[in-house]
Design a protein around this motif. Structure first.
Motif, PDB file in Angstrom:
ATOM      1  N   ASP A 126      65.164  23.438  17.320  1.00 34.48           N
ATOM      2  CA  ASP A 126      65.581  24.354  18.388  1.00 34.48           C
ATOM      3  C   ASP A 126      65.572  25.798  17.892  1.00 34.48           C
ATOM      4  OD1 ASP A 126      65.881  22.314  20.224  1.00 34.48           O
ATOM      5  OD2 ASP A 126      68.069  22.243  20.092  1.00 34.48           O
ATOM      6  N   ALA A 127      66.073  26.000  16.688  1.00 43.09           N
ATOM      7  CA  ALA A 127      66.102  27.349  16.118  1.00 43.09           C
ATOM      8  C   ALA A 127      64.685  27.879  15.906  1.00 43.09           C
ATOM      9  CB  ALA A 127      66.882  27.357  14.811  1.00 43.09           C
ATOM     10  N   LEU A 128      63.793  27.038  15.409  1.00 41.76           N
ATOM     11  CA  LEU A 128      62.418  27.471  15.171  1.00 41.76           C
ATOM     12  C   LEU A 128      61.685  27.778  16.473  1.00 41.76           C
ATOM     13  CD1 LEU A 128      61.390  25.011  12.330  1.00 41.76           C
ATOM     14  CD2 LEU A 128      61.569  27.504  12.151  1.00 41.76           C
ATOM     15  N   ASN A 129      62.092  27.135  17.551  1.00 46.19           N
ATOM     16  CA  ASN A 129      61.460  27.352  18.852  1.00 46.19           C
ATOM     17  C   ASN A 129      62.246  28.301  19.745  1.00 46.19           C
ATOM     18  OD1 ASN A 129      59.028  25.611  18.884  1.00 46.19           O
ATOM     19  ND2 ASN A 129      60.524  24.037  18.393  1.00 46.19           N
ATOM     20  N   SER A 130      63.278  28.891  19.203  1.00 44.75           N
ATOM     21  CA  SER A 130      64.144  29.765  19.983  1.00 44.75           C
ATOM     22  C   SER A 130      63.411  31.024  20.449  1.00 44.75           C
ATOM     23  CB  SER A 130      65.360  30.176  19.136  1.00 44.75           C
ATOM     24  OG  SER A 130      66.117  31.142  19.811  1.00 44.75           O
ATOM     25  N   LYS A 131      63.811  31.515  21.595  1.00 41.41           N
ATOM     26  CA  LYS A 131      63.278  32.781  22.093  1.00 41.41           C
ATOM     27  C   LYS A 131      63.946  33.959  21.393  1.00 41.41           C
ATOM     28  CE  LYS A 131      61.768  30.948  26.437  1.00 41.41           C
ATOM     29  NZ  LYS A 131      61.585  31.104  27.837  1.00 41.41           N
ATOM     30  N   LYS A 132      64.995  33.663  20.635  1.00 45.36           N
ATOM     31  CA  LYS A 132      65.659  34.701  19.840  1.00 45.36           C
ATOM     32  C   LYS A 132      64.868  34.838  18.541  1.00 45.36           C
ATOM     33  CE  LYS A 132      70.124  33.665  21.836  1.00 45.36           C
ATOM     34  NZ  LYS A 132      71.439  33.079  21.608  1.00 45.36           N
ATOM     35  N   GLU A 133      63.940  35.763  18.547  1.00 45.51           N
ATOM     36  CA  GLU A 133      62.986  35.884  17.450  1.00 45.51           C
ATOM     37  C   GLU A 133      63.644  36.081  16.081  1.00 45.51           C
ATOM     38  OE1 GLU A 133      59.895  35.063  17.644  1.00 45.51           O
ATOM     39  OE2 GLU A 133      60.068  34.804  19.794  1.00 45.51           O
ATOM     40  N   LEU A 134      64.715  36.851  16.022  1.00 44.96           N
ATOM     41  CA  LEU A 134      65.362  37.071  14.726  1.00 44.96           C
ATOM     42  C   LEU A 134      65.954  35.785  14.172  1.00 44.96           C
ATOM     43  CD1 LEU A 134      67.062  40.565  15.226  1.00 44.96           C
ATOM     44  CD2 LEU A 134      64.997  40.022  13.916  1.00 44.96           C
ATOM     45  N   ILE A 145      52.069  24.042  17.467  1.00 44.97           N
ATOM     46  CA  ILE A 145      50.819  24.790  17.632  1.00 44.97           C
ATOM     47  C   ILE A 145      50.374  24.810  19.097  1.00 44.97           C
ATOM     48  CG2 ILE A 145      50.078  24.334  15.254  1.00 44.97           C
ATOM     49  CD1 ILE A 145      47.883  22.483  16.448  1.00 44.97           C
ATOM     50  N   TYR A 146      50.984  23.985  19.906  1.00 44.90           N
ATOM     51  CA  TYR A 146      50.669  23.956  21.345  1.00 44.90           C
ATOM     52  C   TYR A 146      51.698  24.726  22.165  1.00 44.90           C
ATOM     53  CZ  TYR A 146      47.577  20.309  19.706  1.00 44.90           C
ATOM     54  OH  TYR A 146      46.612  19.613  19.019  1.00 44.90           O
ATOM     55  N   SER A 147      52.550  25.474  21.508  1.00 43.98           N
ATOM     56  CA  SER A 147      53.598  26.234  22.179  1.00 43.98           C
ATOM     57  C   SER A 147      52.997  27.236  23.175  1.00 43.98           C
ATOM     58  CB  SER A 147      54.425  27.004  21.137  1.00 43.98           C
ATOM     59  OG  SER A 147      55.329  27.875  21.763  1.00 43.98           O
ATOM     60  N   LYS A 148      53.746  27.528  24.197  1.00 43.69           N
ATOM     61  CA  LYS A 148      53.323  28.547  25.170  1.00 43.69           C
ATOM     62  C   LYS A 148      53.403  29.941  24.562  1.00 43.69           C
ATOM     63  CE  LYS A 148      54.653  25.912  29.221  1.00 43.69           C
ATOM     64  NZ  LYS A 148      55.562  25.801  30.370  1.00 43.69           N
ATOM     65  N   THR A 149      54.231  30.089  23.539  1.00 37.40           N
ATOM     66  CA  THR A 149      54.383  31.407  22.925  1.00 37.40           C
ATOM     67  C   THR A 149      53.541  31.511  21.661  1.00 37.40           C
ATOM     68  OG1 THR A 149      56.252  30.861  21.480  1.00 37.40           O
ATOM     69  CG2 THR A 149      56.776  31.509  23.751  1.00 37.40           C
ATOM     70  N   SER A 150      53.004  32.687  21.435  1.00 38.78           N
ATOM     71  CA  SER A 150      52.205  32.888  20.227  1.00 38.78           C
ATOM     72  C   SER A 150      53.083  32.751  18.984  1.00 38.78           C
ATOM     73  CB  SER A 150      51.527  34.261  20.256  1.00 38.78           C
ATOM     74  OG  SER A 150      52.470  35.298  20.328  1.00 38.78           O
ATOM     75  N   PHE A 151      54.342  33.163  19.074  1.00 40.81           N
ATOM     76  CA  PHE A 151      55.241  33.021  17.931  1.00 40.81           C
ATOM     77  C   PHE A 151      55.412  31.550  17.552  1.00 40.81           C
ATOM     78  CE2 PHE A 151      56.800  37.162  19.578  1.00 40.81           C
ATOM     79  CZ  PHE A 151      56.492  37.928  18.460  1.00 40.81           C
ATOM     80  N   GLY A 152      55.559  30.705  18.549  1.00 43.95           N
ATOM     81  CA  GLY A 152      55.695  29.273  18.296  1.00 43.95           C
ATOM     82  C   GLY A 152      54.438  28.697  17.661  1.00 43.95           C
ATOM     83  N   ILE A 164      42.031  25.191  15.946  1.00 45.12           N
ATOM     84  CA  ILE A 164      41.797  25.711  17.295  1.00 45.12           C
ATOM     85  C   ILE A 164      42.487  27.066  17.459  1.00 45.12           C
ATOM     86  CG2 ILE A 164      42.439  25.331  19.720  1.00 45.12           C
ATOM     87  CD1 ILE A 164      41.693  22.382  19.289  1.00 45.12           C
ATOM     88  N   LEU A 165      43.548  27.271  16.678  1.00 44.62           N
ATOM     89  CA  LEU A 165      44.265  28.545  16.763  1.00 44.62           C
ATOM     90  C   LEU A 165      43.424  29.719  16.270  1.00 44.62           C
ATOM     91  CD1 LEU A 165      47.926  27.595  15.822  1.00 44.62           C
ATOM     92  CD2 LEU A 165      46.921  27.945  18.076  1.00 44.62           C
ATOM     93  N   LEU A 166      42.304  29.461  15.613  1.00 44.68           N
ATOM     94  CA  LEU A 166      41.386  30.543  15.256  1.00 44.68           C
ATOM     95  C   LEU A 166      40.712  31.114  16.505  1.00 44.68           C
ATOM     96  CD1 LEU A 166      39.764  29.116  11.999  1.00 44.68           C
ATOM     97  CD2 LEU A 166      41.403  31.007  12.191  1.00 44.68           C
ATOM     98  N   GLU A 167      40.881  30.441  17.637  1.00 44.73           N
ATOM     99  CA  GLU A 167      40.346  30.906  18.917  1.00 44.73           C
ATOM    100  C   GLU A 167      41.462  31.405  19.835  1.00 44.73           C
ATOM    101  OE1 GLU A 167      38.215  27.593  20.561  1.00 44.73           O
ATOM    102  OE2 GLU A 167      37.185  27.207  18.682  1.00 44.73           O
ATOM    103  N   ASP A 168      42.654  31.593  19.278  1.00 47.09           N
ATOM    104  CA  ASP A 168      43.800  32.008  20.082  1.00 47.09           C
ATOM    105  C   ASP A 168      43.527  33.356  20.736  1.00 47.09           C
ATOM    106  OD1 ASP A 168      46.855  30.947  20.194  1.00 47.09           O
ATOM    107  OD2 ASP A 168      46.808  33.135  20.429  1.00 47.09           O
ATOM    108  N   ASN A 169      44.106  33.547  21.916  1.00 49.23           N
ATOM    109  CA  ASN A 169      43.905  34.811  22.626  1.00 49.23           C
ATOM    110  C   ASN A 169      44.713  35.957  22.029  1.00 49.23           C
ATOM    111  OD1 ASN A 169      46.344  33.725  23.530  1.00 49.23           O
ATOM    112  ND2 ASN A 169      46.151  34.613  25.556  1.00 49.23           N
ATOM    113  N   LYS A 170      45.642  35.642  21.152  1.00 49.39           N
ATOM    114  CA  LYS A 170      46.460  36.668  20.495  1.00 49.39           C
ATOM    115  C   LYS A 170      45.912  36.931  19.094  1.00 49.39           C
ATOM    116  CE  LYS A 170      49.715  36.977  23.680  1.00 49.39           C
ATOM    117  NZ  LYS A 170      50.006  38.164  24.414  1.00 49.39           N
TER     118      LYS A 170
END
Length: 161
Positions: free
Chosen positions: A18-26, A56-63, A92-98
């Protein structure tokens, strides 16, 4: 909110993920670094590999970045060849949009190559397929520099054989 006085080993698997996937980036970044440090010393989090892989399938680039980096940091302990078996999915992340995601992935690939040099051809093939047109002109030179750095490591591996 993460309790920075709480030792990493006191987190349950669910709390850690949960912490690793948190929206609280810090908070996520703090836990991520603790896990990286532990991964340098032990294989304690190797049994989390599949959970990290899902990231690696997260909706967020940070995830996505965290998931790849965490999997790569476990290469040293990967006696079950989980990275080998999932490398194509991971790359596949080498093709990421970010572009930042691509750059983090490129820097993390070094961890894989260090412990699994026999994967260098697969990695090199994927590097050669990166479509730089996806990224702004300002990011392309940085990505090219990162690609070349990984290719230099691959060349060095080839010379060691």
């Amino acid at each position: 909110m993460i309790d920075k006085n709480k030792p990493l080993e006191d987190y349950t698997k669910e709390e850690l993920l949960d912490a690793l996937n948190s929206k609280k980036e810090l908070d996520s970044y703090y836990i991520l670094n603790l896990v990286f440090e532990e991964n340098k010393k032990s294989n304690k989090y190797y049994f989390y590999f599949e959970d990290f892989l899902k990231m690696i399938y997260s909706k967020t680039s940070f995830g996505r970045m965290r998931g790849f980096s965490l999997c790569a940091s476990l290469a040293k302990y990967d006696i079950q060849n989980k990275i080998d078996n999932h490398l194509n999915d991971m790359l596949i992340l080498l093709e990421d949009n970010k572009p930042t995601t691509v750059r983090i992935v490129l820097s993390s690939i070094v961890d894989i190559l260090k412990y699994k040099p026999y994967l260098s051809n697969v990695i090199k093939d994927n590097l050669n397929r990166i479509n730089l047109d996806l990224y702004k002109d300002s990011m392309r030179p940085l990505i090219i520099k990162d690609i070349n750095k990984v290719k230099e490591i691959i060349e060095a591996i080839g010379k060691e054989k």
